[in-house]
Write an enzyme that holds these catalytic residues in place. Structure first.
Site, PDB file in Angstrom:
ATOM      1  N   GLY A  13       6.107  -4.016  -2.481  1.00  0.00           N
ATOM      2  CA  GLY A  13       5.808  -5.435  -2.611  1.00  0.00           C
ATOM      3  C   GLY A  13       4.317  -5.672  -2.673  1.00  0.00           C
ATOM      4  N   CYS A  14       3.913  -6.889  -2.405  1.00  0.00           N
ATOM      5  CA  CYS A  14       2.499  -7.266  -2.459  1.00  0.00           C
ATOM      6  C   CYS A  14       1.665  -6.318  -1.607  1.00  0.00           C
ATOM      7  CB  CYS A  14       2.328  -8.699  -1.964  1.00  0.00           C
ATOM      8  SG  CYS A  14       0.612  -9.242  -1.909  1.00  0.00           S
ATOM      9  N   PHE A  15       0.620  -5.785  -2.203  1.00  0.00           N
ATOM     10  CA  PHE A  15      -0.160  -4.762  -1.492  1.00  0.00           C
ATOM     11  C   PHE A  15      -0.991  -5.295  -0.335  1.00  0.00           C
ATOM     12  CE2 PHE A  15      -2.782  -4.515  -5.721  1.00  0.00           C
ATOM     13  CZ  PHE A  15      -3.320  -5.780  -5.546  1.00  0.00           C
TER      14      PHE A  15
END
Length: 172
Positions: A13-15
């Protein structure tokens, strides 16, 4: 003499949220966010093609091990949703493990089997296991994002009490 630092590359997912939680783990010596696993050279936030948002982790194998990193990885993101984490939807947000050698591949496959057997997530693990390729470092504004913006967006959270049991007969 201390062992040499080892490398792990994970996408979940979003880093931003992945980096913020993983950087705090004992034994993690450095992190950086970027793009990997896709088709565009010199990937950027605005042009990363089929790459996943990922985190590169350097760790001291005398202080932690790859299995421990993966167990935490599976705790802080939902590996049973394909191309999605929370409100983030799309190929960029897929769950993936990019292994650097055959030993990491074996540990990843064993850990996934343990996650599936545990029933801790509502569905089977859809995490991809692929050899690591080029890692394109994200722009400076994405590095250490939640250090600079502590109230910024994240969909990653530790789950208290989440413990991954080893399958019967597995090396764990």
């Amino acid at each position: 003499m201390a062992a040499q630092t080892q490398r792990a590359v994970l996408a979940g997912g979003c880093f931003w949220g992945m980096e913020e939680l993983i950087r705090r783990l004992p034994g993690v010596t450095a992190t950086r966010v970027g793009y990997t696993g896709g088709d565009v050279p010199n990937a950027t936030y605005r042009n990363h093609g089929t790459h996943a948002e990922a985190i590169e982790i350097l760790f001291d194998p005398e202080a932690t091990d790859y299995r421990a990193l993966l167990e935490f990885f599976f705790q802080i993101h939902d590996p049973s949703t394909k191309n999605r984490q929370g409100n983030d939807i799309g190929l960029s947000y897929r769950s993936a493990i990019y292994y650097v050698d055959d030993e990491q591949k074996r540990i990843a496959e064993d850990t996934i089997a343990d996650v599936d057997a545990s029933g801790l997530w509502p569905g089977k693990v859809v995490t991809e296991v692929e050899p690591v390729g080029p890692f394109w470092e994200a722009e400076p504004e994405h590095q250490d994002y939640l250090q600079r913006y502590p109230d910024g967006y994240t969909c990653h959270f530790p789950r208290p009490g989440w413990r991954l049991p080893a399958r019967s007969g597995s090396e764990g």
